[in-house]
Design an enzyme around this catalytic site. Structure first.
Site, PDB file in Angstrom:
ATOM      1  N   GLU A 104       0.894  -1.165   0.000  1.00 13.94           N
ATOM      2  CA  GLU A 104       0.000   0.000   0.000  1.00 13.94           C
ATOM      3  C   GLU A 104       0.924   1.204   0.000  1.00 13.94           C
ATOM      4  O   GLU A 104       1.531   1.526   1.026  1.00 13.94           O
ATOM      5  CB  GLU A 104      -0.909  -0.051   1.234  1.00 13.94           C
ATOM      6  CG  GLU A 104      -2.242   0.640   1.020  1.00 13.94           C
ATOM      7  CD  GLU A 104      -2.215   2.109   1.402  1.00 13.94           C
ATOM      8  OE1 GLU A 104      -1.570   2.892   0.663  1.00 13.94           O
ATOM      9  OE2 GLU A 104      -2.825   2.461   2.413  1.00 13.94           O
ATOM     10  N   CYS A 119      -1.788   8.867   3.071  1.00 10.65           N
ATOM     11  CA  CYS A 119      -1.481   8.332   1.740  1.00 10.65           C
ATOM     12  C   CYS A 119      -2.538   8.741   0.717  1.00 10.65           C
ATOM     13  O   CYS A 119      -2.226   8.955  -0.442  1.00 10.65           O
ATOM     14  CB  CYS A 119      -1.301   6.817   1.796  1.00 10.65           C
ATOM     15  SG  CYS A 119      -2.711   5.988   2.516  1.00 10.65           S
TER      16      CYS A 119
END
Ligand code: ADP
Length: 503
Positions: A276, A310
C-alpha cells in the site's frame, strides 16, 4: 515574539506522566520484552517540541532472526486454534484498546504530533473497529465446492473437489509513521484472524503506540510468539525482514521507493508481498458541485493530519467558472486552521512528524515558487523546533512541477482550473500513482461516469478519505497492489488449497 507552541497545555490523562522521565521500551519477542542483542537504542521525539519522550531498541539481524523464529514456532498452534478462539482474542484486544483510548491517543499525539481528537477517532477508534470487523471475519472464512469436468476418472467413479483456505504462515507487517496505530491494526487484525503469526516493524519515528498495543495484546491473551515487534531502522530491521527466508509474506504500507526495495528483497524465497504505497490523489470539482461542501471537503482532504495521509487529496482540478471562488474559499479555510501542539484541545493541525519531513515539504514549496507558481497561502516552516508547515495552497502550476507530480506528504494543495471534464480526467490520470480520488458534483451521471474513468483504487463522491474496515483500500499503478480492509484484506493472508478426490 509568541510561538505557536506557547499555547501548549499540560496533558491530563496520564500518558504524558510516562514521559516526565523518558520511558525505555523493550521490543516484543516470543512473549517477552527485550533489548537489542547488541544493546543499541533509538530515541523518540515529540515532533512539536523536539523533547525526547522515550527510547526503544534498534534491532539488528540477530533480533529479527529471533522474532521470526518465535513467530514460526508459534504458527502451528495459532493456525490450529478454532476461528471462534481467534475471534474471542481479537474482540478482547478491541475492548482493551477502547478501554485505553485516552492514554493511546495521548501517546500518539506525543509521538506523532496529531491533535488529540484526530488520534481518538481516526486512529484509536478506527483500530478498535478493525479488530472487531476481523474478529467477525475469522469465523466466516470458507472455501468452495467445485464440480470439475474431468472425464478420465476410473470407470464408475466420480470426482469431488473443494478448496480450503489456509493461513499464509509468518507475516512481516511493516508500517509507516503517519497513522501508526490504525495502519498497524489494518495489518494485524486480518493476519491474526486468518491464523497467521506476525512480526511487526513500526516506523522509527513512531514506535511507541505499537509497543503499548503489544502490551495490551498480550494482556488480551494472545499466545507468546503470535505477535512479535521489532523496532529500529527500516534499512536494517525492515530490510532484514523483507529478505528473511522464513518470512512467508510481507504486508507493507509506506513510500513507493521503499515498496520497490521490499519487493526486490523479497525475491529470495518468493514471499508473498502486498504493497500500500504512495499517492497523488486528485480532487475534481465540477461546476454543479455544492461549493460549500466541496471547499470544506477538499480542504480537509489535504490538511487533515497535516497532509501526512497516503490518500491526501493533493491535486485539485476546479472548473474555470468557479476557480476564483474555490481558491478564495480554500485559502480562507487554510488560514482559519489553528496550528499548535496536539495536546492543546484547540489545535486543529499539529506539526509534521520530524524536522526532516518538514524541510522536505518546504523544499517542494520553494521549488514551485522558483518555477513561477503562486503560493496563495502558507509556505514557510514555523514553530521553535521547525516542524510546522502552515496549510499551503498553490496556484498557477504547471503539470511538470515536482509539487504536482510527486507525493509531498504535507499540507500542500496544488490547484488547477479546467474547461472541459475530459481535460480534468486526463490531468487526474496523468500520474504514476492511482491510490484514490474524489469527485464533487450534484450530477448523478457525472459522478458515475467519473468514478469509472478515474484510475484509482478508491473514488469518493462528495466526500474524501471515508474509511471503514469493510471498505477495501489500496492502489492501482505505482500505488501498489493488494488491499487493506474489507474481505479483500483477508485474502492477503490466506492461501487456496485445492483438494480433488475420486469417490
Ligand atoms: P517514508 O518514506 O514515508 O518515511 P518508508 O516507506 O521509508 O516511509 O517507511 C515505511 C516503513 O518501512 C517504516 O517502518 C520503515 O522503517 C520501513 N523501511 C524503510 N526502509 C526499508 C527497507 N529498505 N526495507 C524494509 N523496510 C523499510
Amino acid at each position: 515574539m509568541t510561538d505557536i507552541l506557547d499555547a501548549i497545555r499540560p496533558a491530563t490523562i496520564g500518558a504524558q506522566a510516562l514521559f516526565d522521565k523518558p520511558r525505555a521500551f523493550g521490543m516484543l519477542i516470543d512473549g517477552s520484552w527485550q533489548q537489542a542483542a547488541d544493546g543499541r537504542t533509538m530515541e523518540s521525539l515529540d515532533p512539536a517540541t523536539g523533547k525526547v519522550i522515550a527510547s526503544f531498541p534498534d534491532a539488528g539481524q540477530a533480533d529479527v532472526d529471533d522474532a521470526v523464529a518465535a513467530a514460526r514456532k508459534a504458527f502451528p498452534a495459532w493456525a490450529g486454534t478454532t476461528p471462534a478462539q481467534r475471534a474471542a482474542i481479537l474482540n478482547r484486544i478491541a475492548h482493551l484498546i477502547e478501554a485505553h483510548i485516552d492514554e493511546l491517543a495521548e501517546l500518539e499525539t506525543l509521538d506523532q504530533g496529531k491533535p488529540l481528537y484526530v488520534g481518538r477517532w481516526a486512529e484509536i477508534l478506527a483500530a478498535v473497529a478493525q479488530f472487531r470487523f476481523f474478529a467477525g471475519q475469522a469465523t466466516a472464512i470458507e472455501g468452495r465446492t467445485i464440480t470439475p469436468s474431468i472425464t478420465y476418472q476410473p470407470a464408475g467413479k466420480q470426482i469431488a473437489a473443494w478448496t480450503i483456505r489456509e493461513p499464509v504462515g509468518v507475516v512481516a507487517a511493516i508500517v509507516p509513521w503517519n497513522s501508526p496505530l490504525v495502519l498497524t491494526a489494518m495489518k494485524l487484525a486480518p493476519a491474526l484472524a486468518a491464523g497467521c503469526t506476525v512480526v511487526l516493524k513500526p516506523a522509527e519515528d513512531t514506535s511507541i503506540t505499537a509497543l503499548r498495543l503489544g502490551e495490551l495484546m498480550i494482556e488480551a491473551g494472545l499466545p507468546a510468539g503470535t505477535l512479535n515487534i521489532v523496532t529500529g531502522r527500516g534499512a536494517v530491521s525492515g530490510a532484514a525482514l523483507a529478505a528473511h527466508f522464513d518470512v512467508d509474506k510481507v504486508a507493507f504500507t509506506g513510500s513507493t521507493a521503499t515498496g520497490r526495495a521490499i519487493l526486490d528483497a523479497s525475491k529470495g524465497n518468493l514471499k508473498r508481498v502486498t504493497l500500500e504505497l504512495g499517492g497523488k490523489s486528485p480532487v475534481i470539482i465540477l461546476p454543479d458541485a455544492d461549493l460549500e461542501l466541496a471547499i470544506a471537503g477538499s480542504a480537509n482532504a489535504i490538511f487533515f493530519n497535516a497532509g501526512q495521509v497516503c490518500v491526501a487529496g493533493s491535486r485539485a482540478y476546479v472548473h474555470a467558472s468557479i476557480y476564483n471562488q474555490v481558491m478564495e474559499g480554500l485559502a480562507s479555510h487554510a488560514q482559519a486552521l489553528q496550528l499548535g501542539h496536539g495536546l492543546n484541545p484547540d489545535t486543529q493541525m499539529g506539526p509534521l512528524v520530524s524536522v526532516q519531513q518538514a524541510m522536505r515539504v518546504e523544499k517542494y514549496i520553494e521549488a514551485a515558487r522558483v518555477a513561477g507558481a503562486d503560493i496563495v497561502t502558507g509556505g514557510k516552516r514555523c514553530g521553535k523546533f521547525g516542524t510546522f508547515i502552515p496549510p499551503t495552497v498553490i496556484g498557477n502550476i504547471a503539470p511538470d512541477m515536482d509539487v504536482v507530480r510527486e507525493e509531498v506528504f504535507g499540507p500542500v494543495l496544488v490547484v488547477q482550473p479546467y474547461d472541459d471534464i475530459e481535460e480534468a480526467v486526463k490531468a487526474a490520470n496523468d500520474s504514476q500513482y492511482g491510490l484514490a480520488a474524489s469527485v464533487w458534483t450534484e450530477s448523478l451521471s457525472s459522478a458515475h461516469r467519473l468514478s469509472r474513468q478515474i484510475q484509482a483504487g478508491t473514488v469518493w463522491i462528495n466526500c474524501h478519505a471515508m474509511f471503514d474496515p469493510s471498505l477495501p483500500i489500496g492502489g492501482v499503478k505505482q500505488s501498489g497492489y493488494g488491499r487493506d480492509s474489507g474481505l479483500a484484506a483477508l485474502d492477503n493472508y490466506l492461501e487456496w488449497k485445492t483438494v480433488c478426490a475420486v469417490i
